[in-house]
Design a protein around this motif. Structure first.
Motif, PDB file in Angstrom:
ATOM      1  N   ALA A   1       0.839  -1.211   0.000  1.00  0.00           N
ATOM      2  CA  ALA A   1       0.000   0.000   0.000  1.00  0.00           C
ATOM      3  C   ALA A   1       0.872   1.260   0.000  1.00  0.00           C
ATOM      4  O   ALA A   1       0.580   2.239  -0.695  1.00  0.00           O
ATOM      5  CB  ALA A   1      -0.933  -0.001   1.213  1.00  0.00           C
TER       6      ALA A   1
ATOM      7  N   THR B   1       2.306   1.639  -3.452  1.00  0.00           N
ATOM      8  CA  THR B   1       1.270   2.063  -4.400  1.00  0.00           C
ATOM      9  C   THR B   1       1.121   3.585  -4.382  1.00  0.00           C
ATOM     10  O   THR B   1       1.086   4.233  -5.440  1.00  0.00           O
ATOM     11  CB  THR B   1      -0.074   1.390  -4.052  1.00  0.00           C
ATOM     12  N   ALA B   2       1.049   4.155  -3.180  1.00  0.00           N
ATOM     13  CA  ALA B   2       0.909   5.611  -3.084  1.00  0.00           C
ATOM     14  C   ALA B   2       2.112   6.316  -3.701  1.00  0.00           C
ATOM     15  O   ALA B   2       1.970   7.295  -4.450  1.00  0.00           O
ATOM     16  CB  ALA B   2       0.735   6.018  -1.616  1.00  0.00           C
TER      17      ALA B   2
ATOM     18  N   ASN C   1       2.102   5.906  -7.565  1.00  0.00           N
ATOM     19  CA  ASN C   1       1.066   6.787  -8.117  1.00  0.00           C
ATOM     20  C   ASN C   1       1.558   8.226  -8.191  1.00  0.00           C
ATOM     21  O   ASN C   1       1.321   8.927  -9.172  1.00  0.00           O
ATOM     22  CB  ASN C   1      -0.207   6.737  -7.268  1.00  0.00           C
TER      23      ASN C   1
ATOM     24  N   VAL D   1      -0.407   1.009 -10.610  1.00  0.00           N
ATOM     25  CA  VAL D   1      -0.133  -0.362 -10.178  1.00  0.00           C
ATOM     26  C   VAL D   1      -1.181  -1.274 -10.793  1.00  0.00           C
ATOM     27  O   VAL D   1      -2.379  -1.084 -10.607  1.00  0.00           O
ATOM     28  CB  VAL D   1      -0.139  -0.459  -8.635  1.00  0.00           C
ATOM     29  N   ARG D   2      -0.715  -2.246 -11.577  1.00  0.00           N
ATOM     30  CA  ARG D   2      -1.634  -3.153 -12.280  1.00  0.00           C
ATOM     31  C   ARG D   2      -1.957  -4.385 -11.457  1.00  0.00           C
ATOM     32  O   ARG D   2      -3.029  -4.955 -11.594  1.00  0.00           O
ATOM     33  CB  ARG D   2      -0.994  -3.666 -13.585  1.00  0.00           C
ATOM     34  N   LEU D   3      -0.968  -4.866 -10.700  1.00  0.00           N
ATOM     35  CA  LEU D   3      -1.245  -6.023  -9.853  1.00  0.00           C
ATOM     36  C   LEU D   3      -0.277  -6.055  -8.693  1.00  0.00           C
ATOM     37  O   LEU D   3       0.797  -5.447  -8.746  1.00  0.00           O
ATOM     38  CB  LEU D   3      -1.229  -7.336 -10.635  1.00  0.00           C
ATOM     39  N   SER D   4      -0.681  -6.753  -7.673  1.00  0.00           N
ATOM     40  CA  SER D   4       0.068  -6.812  -6.442  1.00  0.00           C
ATOM     41  C   SER D   4      -0.083  -8.222  -5.911  1.00  0.00           C
ATOM     42  O   SER D   4      -1.182  -8.773  -5.969  1.00  0.00           O
ATOM     43  CB  SER D   4      -0.531  -5.775  -5.483  1.00  0.00           C
ATOM     44  N   ALA D   5       1.001  -8.841  -5.458  1.00  0.00           N
ATOM     45  CA  ALA D   5       0.892 -10.230  -5.008  1.00  0.00           C
ATOM     46  C   ALA D   5       1.737 -10.458  -3.773  1.00  0.00           C
ATOM     47  O   ALA D   5       2.734  -9.781  -3.561  1.00  0.00           O
ATOM     48  CB  ALA D   5       1.317 -11.191  -6.115  1.00  0.00           C
ATOM     49  N   VAL D   6       1.307 -11.404  -2.983  1.00  0.00           N
ATOM     50  CA  VAL D   6       2.081 -11.867  -1.831  1.00  0.00           C
ATOM     51  C   VAL D   6       2.427 -13.324  -2.101  1.00  0.00           C
ATOM     52  O   VAL D   6       1.538 -14.120  -2.411  1.00  0.00           O
ATOM     53  CB  VAL D   6       1.272 -11.762  -0.530  1.00  0.00           C
TER      54      VAL D   6
ATOM     55  N   ARG E   1       3.127  -8.254 -17.411  1.00  0.00           N
ATOM     56  CA  ARG E   1       1.994  -7.334 -17.368  1.00  0.00           C
ATOM     57  C   ARG E   1       2.358  -5.890 -17.080  1.00  0.00           C
ATOM     58  O   ARG E   1       1.509  -5.015 -17.206  1.00  0.00           O
ATOM     59  CB  ARG E   1       0.965  -7.806 -16.319  1.00  0.00           C
TER      60      ARG E   1
ATOM     61  N   ARG F   1      -3.999  14.289  -6.285  1.00  0.00           N
ATOM     62  CA  ARG F   1      -5.192  13.867  -5.530  1.00  0.00           C
ATOM     63  C   ARG F   1      -5.709  14.964  -4.617  1.00  0.00           C
ATOM     64  O   ARG F   1      -4.983  15.846  -4.207  1.00  0.00           O
ATOM     65  CB  ARG F   1      -4.846  12.657  -4.654  1.00  0.00           C
TER      66      ARG F   1
ATOM     67  N   HIS G   1     -12.565  10.883  -2.556  1.00  0.00           N
ATOM     68  CA  HIS G   1     -11.194  10.979  -3.064  1.00  0.00           C
ATOM     69  C   HIS G   1     -11.247  11.313  -4.548  1.00  0.00           C
ATOM     70  O   HIS G   1     -11.906  10.619  -5.315  1.00  0.00           O
ATOM     71  CB  HIS G   1     -10.467   9.658  -2.843  1.00  0.00           C
TER      72      HIS G   1
END
Lengths: 419, 419
Positions: free
Chosen positions: A27, A30-31, A34, A40-45, A63, A183, A228
């Motif tokens: 997270a 991502t901020a 941005n 961000v297209r994808l995020s994985a653990v 991707r 933002r 937002h």
């Protein structure tokens, strides 16, 4: 390189796939991404498993232009991120003498020999750039993977965050797409999410269709609704102008429920309103038992406008410490407008404050009656003028939510009265 | 089918890849899957993009026996999860008349015609089982994908959670591997994480090497350290016995810093100790400004053992409402053992409680001096016996952390004194 427009984020570590640890780095990243104009297209653990990690890394590279992976850079055999990233990028590993010397020196400064396992942290994919770690032993890595980039960062936020800001963000900016994402946040209270969404939705569509398209999303927590707004573009000044105009338009449509358009919290807004009029506040809390005062004093410097308060959980405290007449409680009940009034006036007078705030209610799970069900809350404000203001409210939710709603309603009563 | 041992989790929705929304479903599902003996190998968040979603789904199917995907089952063209899952599983789509009738009836009950777009939610992959949604319009789906299974669930937690518990968990259990994962939590306070970890670490190794291997992890938050133990096996009673023995062994090694081995919070433990001795508590709070009382009253039914308290933020309140001698504040300072003592005794006497608790300290960011830096906190307890107990503590961290540490230290003083 055609510019970095999109990213994938991987968090590595089996502990992150248990109910007890949550990945917070993704997270945060991502901020930051941005802010650099990168979506961000994808995020994985993924856990500490080479095949899982390689699969996720290949997917992310397929991707997105950039992959940022966090964790798994430690000295143990569990720490696979370096080796897997090199393999996926088709690069061999080399011992980096400068990194090794730095790790060794770090241990020596603490008067300890370097454990042999730490030498693994000096293995670097051929062609990668080392990102120095000023806080811990694990260096980060910037690894070219064909047209794409893989950045490896250490897992601890205290190591990752300065490394990203100091060493990764400037490089991404230099490669950047020349656009920024900006933002704004409009914060409101006193109406349900659906009412605010309904009032704002005709404006959303106009904003999405504007010359600088603005996307909106609505977020609700107990007692607070946030709109937002975000927009992207190369001309940052034009994007900011469009966002400011959108904020003005939405704030006008929503009216006095909006308490902040610049990131200030409700307690900050209340504190500034009190300070501007040289007023000091005291609170008498029953069901919220200190939460309103705790929230007001979250603001550094709040001692300038907070006197203190009384937690009147037991009715004897309402009578003894606040001077609420026992007969008033007897005839109207502890959760009633006359009692809330008397609590507000009592705490104001007894503590020598200019404004007295009171909250009394039924947070549940027990204590409700047909006439006053769980969620019935009365808030009152006494001073600075002569007549007290009191509101009876009905909240839905569990004990914690009802208490949070009650605090928001009480603070908002002060805000609106002083406005 | 060889039993479901491993799972991948996908959360679908572009809003989950912004800084403003966090996926909470994956953590919830992880806990539930673990309870069923299923390990989570990987977890991913993807946006509303068919290629990203298909890539992540293929990866998860390659790495795990079961994939649970949440979100993207709505009626709009953004909602792609159904179609992508069917394509990846090699299945065509069919209109399910029963599902369509149910959605239509749901709208009719509310006196509205079904929007045509909602008919999309009745499209079902051939061979899939529909999981009924009692709360919303989007049904879930149980989709066979060769030897593997894909389960699609709606994104809203209020829809997902009952659907999983009622319709998915029993099917997984029936296919299960016949083992369960069991857990225990040991909660401690009053020592730093490193000291507790060091004391416990010789035991960890013995536990990992036992007949029922037990894995441990340590989690720290401001004022609380938790040791999490978990073990898996087919013989649940044997696993439970091994975990209970491990808890006993670790608790013995750690000693009185352990306040709970059964999930109770510190405030619950304190409340039960007070209730058992028929004692009632009042608190005088300065820097924590109500947080200790708010935490004690988080416990439903706490009115049996909480009287209330005074938030003495301003020194005038310490003097006026608590009876602290002005000369004591003058000579020792507001953050001092004599003043904390007097606050505890004052709140006990004035509010008619059996136990008085006091917290006074410097939470920062300003207000520190060389002799009393930010983080200096004094906690005191008066009663039920004759002599007050007082402790001066030094905490590191920001304002919010120092306040949380202070509350934990104060509650723990009560716990240890009553023990």
């Amino acid at each position: 390189m055609g510019g970095i427009r999109s990213a994938g984020i991987l968090a590595v570590g089996s502990e992150l796939l248990t109910p007890f640890r949550t990945d917070t780095n993704s997270a945060w990243l991502t901020a930051r991404l941005n802010d650099l104009g990168i979506d961000v297209r994808l995020s994985a653990v993924v856990g500490d498993d080479a095949a899982d990690l390689a699969g996720a890394l290949r997917l992310a590279l397929a991707r997105a232009d950039l992959v940022v992976a966090t964790g798994g850079l430690g000295p143990t055999s569990d720490d696979l991120t370096r080796d897997v990233a090199a393999a996926v990028a088709g690069l061999g590993m080399e011992l980096d003498d400068a990194v090794l010397a730095k790790i060794r020196a770090r241990f020596e400064r603490r008067g300890r020999p370097m454990p042999p396992s730490n030498a693994r942290q000096a293995q670097v994919p051929a062609g990668a750039d080392v990102l120095e770690n000023d806080v811990g032993t694990a260096p980060g890595l910037w690894i070219p993977a064909g047209e794409r980039i893989v950045v490896l960062l250490p897992g601890p936020p205290a190591e990752l965050q300065p490394m990203f800001d100091r060493l990764v963000a400037p490089r991404l900016q230099a490669l950047g797409v020349g656009r920024k994402i900006r933002r704004r946040v409009i914060a409101a209270t006193g109406q349900p999410e659906s009412a605010i969404d309904e009032a704002a939705s005709p404006v959303y569509r106009a904003l999405e269709a504007g010359a600088v398209p603005i996307s909106t999303s609505i977020l609700a927590s107990a007692g607070q609704i946030e709109l937002h707004l975000s927009a992207a573009g190369a001309d940052v000044a034009a994007v900011d102008r469009a966002l400011d105009a959108a904020v003005e338009r939405l704030a006008a449509v929503l009216g006095p429920v909006v308490f902040s358009v610049d990131g200030r919290s409700l307690e900050q807004v209340v504190g500034e309103a009190l300070a501007a009029r040289r007023l000091r506040i005291a609170a008498a809390e029953s069901c919220t038992a200190g939460l309103a005062l705790a929230r007001l004093t979250d603001v550094p410097g709040s001692s300038a406008w907070v006197v203190g308060g009384v937690v009147a959980y037991d009715n004897a405290v309402k009578i003894g410490a606040l001077g609420v007449p026992a007969a008033l409680i007897e005839s109207h009940g502890a959760v009633s407008e006359p009692v809330a009034d008397a609590m507000a006036e009592g705490v104001r007078r007894r503590l020598g404050a200019d404004v007295g705030l009171a909250i009394t209610g039924i947070a549940g799970p027990s204590g409700g009656t047909p006439g006053k069900p769980v969620g019935t809350v009365v808030v009152a404000m006494a001073g600075p003028g002569s007549s007290a203001i009191v509101r009876t409210l009905a909240f839905a939710g569990d004990r914690a939510m009802i208490r949070r709603f009650s605090v928001a309603a009480a603070l908002d009563l002060v805000r609106r009265t002083l406005a």
